[in-house]
Design an enzyme around this catalytic site. Structure first.
Site, mmCIF file in Angstrom:
data_model
loop_
_atom_site.group_PDB
_atom_site.id
_atom_site.type_symbol
_atom_site.label_atom_id
_atom_site.label_comp_id
_atom_site.label_asym_id
_atom_site.label_seq_id
_atom_site.Cartn_x
_atom_site.Cartn_y
_atom_site.Cartn_z
ATOM 1 N N CYS A 40 81.887 -38.040 13.833
ATOM 2 C CA CYS A 40 82.595 -36.854 13.355
ATOM 3 C C CYS A 40 83.694 -37.492 12.009
ATOM 4 C CB CYS A 40 83.203 -36.300 14.328
ATOM 5 S SG CYS A 40 84.429 -35.084 13.763
ATOM 6 N N CYS A 45 81.629 -34.223 10.732
ATOM 7 C CA CYS A 45 82.560 -33.384 10.151
ATOM 8 C C CYS A 45 83.566 -33.525 9.100
ATOM 9 C CB CYS A 45 83.241 -33.040 11.480
ATOM 10 S SG CYS A 45 82.395 -33.317 13.007
ATOM 11 N N LYS A 48 82.325 -34.547 5.649
ATOM 12 C CA LYS A 48 81.615 -33.541 5.190
ATOM 13 C C LYS A 48 82.497 -32.371 4.909
ATOM 14 C CE LYS A 48 81.279 -30.295 7.938
ATOM 15 N NZ LYS A 48 80.368 -30.138 9.030
ATOM 16 N N TYR A 174 72.106 -27.528 10.489
ATOM 17 C CA TYR A 174 73.398 -27.670 9.977
ATOM 18 C C TYR A 174 73.718 -28.505 8.784
ATOM 19 C CZ TYR A 174 75.715 -25.648 14.510
ATOM 20 O OH TYR A 174 75.908 -25.263 15.436
ATOM 21 N N GLU A 178 74.572 -27.623 5.050
ATOM 22 C CA GLU A 178 75.722 -27.950 4.449
ATOM 23 C C GLU A 178 75.810 -28.792 3.301
ATOM 24 O OE1 GLU A 178 77.605 -29.621 8.003
ATOM 25 O OE2 GLU A 178 78.205 -27.614 8.532
ATOM 26 N N HIS A 431 96.129 -6.244 6.451
ATOM 27 C CA HIS A 431 95.513 -5.683 5.435
ATOM 28 C C HIS A 431 96.146 -6.448 4.066
ATOM 29 C CE1 HIS A 431 93.493 -2.808 2.931
ATOM 30 N NE2 HIS A 431 94.539 -2.527 2.452
ATOM 31 N N GLU A 436 90.002 -8.164 8.789
ATOM 32 C CA GLU A 436 90.402 -6.735 9.583
ATOM 33 C C GLU A 436 89.013 -5.881 9.553
ATOM 34 O OE1 GLU A 436 92.348 -3.871 7.037
ATOM 35 O OE2 GLU A 436 92.025 -4.910 5.337
HETATM 36 P P1 NDP Z 1 69.180 -29.699 13.616
HETATM 37 O O1 NDP Z 1 68.468 -29.858 14.923
HETATM 38 O O2 NDP Z 1 70.328 -28.535 13.506
HETATM 39 O O3 NDP Z 1 68.332 -29.161 12.737
HETATM 40 C C1 NDP Z 1 66.871 -30.011 12.295
HETATM 41 C C2 NDP Z 1 66.188 -29.230 11.221
HETATM 42 O O4 NDP Z 1 65.075 -30.092 11.068
HETATM 43 C C3 NDP Z 1 65.777 -27.822 11.623
HETATM 44 O O5 NDP Z 1 65.627 -27.206 10.343
HETATM 45 C C4 NDP Z 1 64.208 -28.352 11.885
HETATM 46 O O6 NDP Z 1 63.328 -27.276 11.701
HETATM 47 C C5 NDP Z 1 63.902 -29.384 10.939
HETATM 48 N N1 NDP Z 1 62.769 -30.298 11.733
HETATM 49 C C6 NDP Z 1 62.773 -30.885 12.799
HETATM 50 N N2 NDP Z 1 61.674 -31.675 12.916
HETATM 51 C C7 NDP Z 1 60.800 -31.438 11.851
HETATM 52 C C8 NDP Z 1 59.605 -31.585 11.400
HETATM 53 N N3 NDP Z 1 58.740 -32.565 12.103
HETATM 54 N N4 NDP Z 1 59.227 -31.208 10.358
HETATM 55 C C9 NDP Z 1 59.822 -30.154 9.783
HETATM 56 N N5 NDP Z 1 61.166 -29.832 9.928
HETATM 57 C C10 NDP Z 1 61.434 -30.325 11.043
HETATM 58 O O7 NDP Z 1 69.726 -30.909 13.068
HETATM 59 P P2 NDP Z 1 70.892 -31.518 11.997
HETATM 60 O O8 NDP Z 1 70.288 -32.861 11.651
HETATM 61 O O9 NDP Z 1 71.212 -30.619 10.924
HETATM 62 O O10 NDP Z 1 72.075 -31.547 13.150
HETATM 63 C C11 NDP Z 1 72.151 -32.146 14.427
HETATM 64 C C12 NDP Z 1 73.227 -31.509 15.278
HETATM 65 O O11 NDP Z 1 74.534 -32.041 14.690
HETATM 66 C C13 NDP Z 1 73.237 -29.909 15.023
HETATM 67 O O12 NDP Z 1 72.321 -29.310 15.679
HETATM 68 C C14 NDP Z 1 74.620 -29.525 15.581
HETATM 69 O O13 NDP Z 1 74.617 -29.557 16.970
HETATM 70 C C15 NDP Z 1 75.505 -30.885 15.026
HETATM 71 N N6 NDP Z 1 76.057 -30.640 13.656
HETATM 72 C C16 NDP Z 1 77.093 -29.842 13.745
HETATM 73 C C17 NDP Z 1 77.958 -29.619 12.628
HETATM 74 C C18 NDP Z 1 78.744 -28.488 12.604
HETATM 75 O O14 NDP Z 1 79.355 -28.113 13.787
HETATM 76 N N7 NDP Z 1 79.151 -27.639 11.523
HETATM 77 C C19 NDP Z 1 77.419 -30.070 11.460
HETATM 78 C C20 NDP Z 1 76.524 -30.793 11.376
HETATM 79 C C21 NDP Z 1 75.836 -31.489 12.551
HETATM 80 P P3 NDP Z 1 62.969 -26.065 12.911
HETATM 81 O O15 NDP Z 1 64.106 -25.412 13.232
HETATM 82 O O16 NDP Z 1 61.901 -25.333 12.381
HETATM 83 O O17 NDP Z 1 62.798 -26.960 14.129
#
Ligand code: NDP
Length: 456
Positions: A40, A45, A48, A174, A178, A431, A436
């Protein structure tokens, strides 16, 4: 035993657990091999959000013209931004370390691994502990495709020597969404490639649709229902080969396709701690592993991978182990935000999830926020409430638009307290704000879910 509690990992979960336990009088050791504050603070976080804020300034300078300002956004200085970011992260690293020290914990800038259920090797020292907490977090993974080594992952994105002018991002979780906003906001041409029809699988479908429209409006090229087959390197240029055969040339290809728990080389097998197929430590509802005196918290358990969840787990666990009472947290309704540009935030159930089991009433609205009536920017805000028809409780709140994360935190309190739609309706608005609208949503948009059972 040398310690009552030994924590492996100085990230959000481990630091909080170690600090609270030491404050309660336990003899605590904490080991961190890489950077205090974990993902983080260092590669997640915090940096980012600083990059997102940097990315927003360019658009804000342009928007200000509609208000009579003449601000010319000249070139962006990526090196200056990363330097400022690194200074702030350095300050936070030191803060995290000193929080532990001031609480009385012994800290080790070293890697720790199990020798047996109560013995660890920490750097070159052997120590014993009555209880051990595994809080080693996770790391970004790479898709197993040809040329994956030519791609960057999120850890790299925070240290790029120059800003890439063309970026292809694979994934729509995410991190993908982002960073798409960050790079596009700083002036790069961004292609977002994802295998779903809409980004951010798991979020409310209307919100996902609104996000796709917002990303497209900000100039990001969307490639839904597409994946990446290979990455080629020609000197400094990368070529991403997509599943439909198209190729996109870029300065960077970014794989944002998920994260994996950090359990390799920890010696968990020597301690008898079970992991699942993905390497995540298996825990019960009280974060106990398959060994009763060993616990795991945070991303290493691969459950709800969010910093505030990890810190709350660390806090509760320390109080349960060493305190007289432990505070309670509601992990069933965890609010979350995606810092896309504009951001989105959500708490509770999506319409689709809710409608699987109960009749629901949907209240939704979309509008141009006041700022953009003068800025001229084509940016809309979307808001939605999901209400359980029988109890009239608000069980889902969703927003895409400026300030959504700030607004959602307050709604999350109301929903944790069990607020009904009538409670929202009798709350006086502030407002003029976007927020709101959440208390003035009077017109039912639709009903969804099974037919309600009505008394005869
Ligand atoms: P996520 O699990 O959120 O997303 C992974 C992405 O990769 C999805 O779009 C998924 O597609 C895609 N994917 C996975 N495997 C493949 C594949 N074999 N081929 C093609 N696409 C694939 O992971 P992130 O790495 O973005 O983030 C990890 C975690 O970290 C988040 O889930 C969250 O919990 C945390 N996080 C939180 C943040 C916040 O609070 N603002 C910011 C950043 C991270 P599909 O949907 O089709 O599976």
């Amino acid at each position: 035993m040398d310690f009552d509690l030994f924590v492996i990992g100085g990230g959000s979960a481990g630091v909080r657990c170690g600090r609270i336990a030491a404050g309660l009088g336990a003899r605590v050791g904490v080991a961190e091999e890489r950077f205090w504050g974990g993902t983080c603070v260092n590669v997640g976080c915090v940096p980012k959000k600083l990059l997102v804020q940097a990315a927003e300034y360019g658009a804000q300078a342009a928007d200000a013209r509609g208000f009579g300002w003449d601000i010319a956004a000249r070139a962006h200085d990526w090196a200056a931004l990363l330097g400022a970011k690194d200074r702030e992260i350095g300050r936070l690293n030191a803060t995290y370390r000193s929080l532990l020290e001031r609480a009385g914990a012994t800290i080790f800038d070293a890697r720790a691994a199990f020798l047996d259920p109560h013995r660890l090797i920490v750097g070159d020292r052997e120590i014993t502990a009555g209880r051990i907490v595994v809080a080693t977090g996770g790391r970004p993974t790479r898709l197993p495709i040809q040329g994956a080594e030519h791609a960057i992952v999120s850890d790299d994105a925070f240290y790029l020597p120059t800003l890439p002018r063309r970026v292809v991002i694979m994934g729509s979780g995410y991190i993908a969404v982002e960073f798409a906003g960050i790079f596009a906001g700083l002036g790069a041409q961004v292609d977002l490639v994802y295998r779903q029809p809409l980004p951010l699988r798991g979020f409310d479908a209307d919100l996902r649709q609104a996000l796709a429209e917002a990303l497209a409006a900000s100039g990001i090229a969307l490639h839904p229902q597409t994946s990446m087959r290979a990455i080629h390197r020609d000197g400094e240029t990368r070529r991403a080969v997509l599943s439909d055969g198209r190729e996109i040339a870029a300065d960077a290809v970014f794989l944002a396709t998920g994260r994996a728990p950090n359990t390799e080389g920890l010696g968990l097998e020597r301690a008898g701690v079970a992991t699942d197929a993905n390497g995540a430590v298996r825990v019960d509802a009280e974060w106990r592993t398959s060994r009763a005196h060993i616990y795991a918290i945070g991303d290493v358990t691969d459950q709800l991978n969010l910093t505030p969840v990890a810190t709350a787990q660390g806090h509760v666990l320390a109080e349960r182990l060493f305190g007289e009472t432990a505070r309670s947290w509601d992990f069933t309704r965890v609010p979350t935000a995606v810092f896309s540009i504009p951001p989105m935030a959500t708490v509770g159930l999506s319409e689709e999830e809710a409608a699987k089991t109960q009749p629901v009433e949907i209240f939704a609205t979309g509008f141009t926020p006041m700022r953009h009536t003068l800025s001229g920017r084509a940016r809309r805000t979307f808001m939605k409430l999901v209400v359980d028809e029988a109890s009239q409780r608000v069980i889902g709140a969703h927003m895409l638009g400026e300030d959504a994360p700030e607004i959602m935190q307050g709604l999350a309190v109301a929903m944790t307290a069990g607020a009904t739609k009538a409670d929202f309706d009798r709350t006086v608005g502030i407002h003029p704000t976007a927020a709101e609208e959440f208390v003035t949503l009077r017109t039912l948009t639709r009903r969804a879910g099974p037919e309600p059972v009505r008394a005869a």
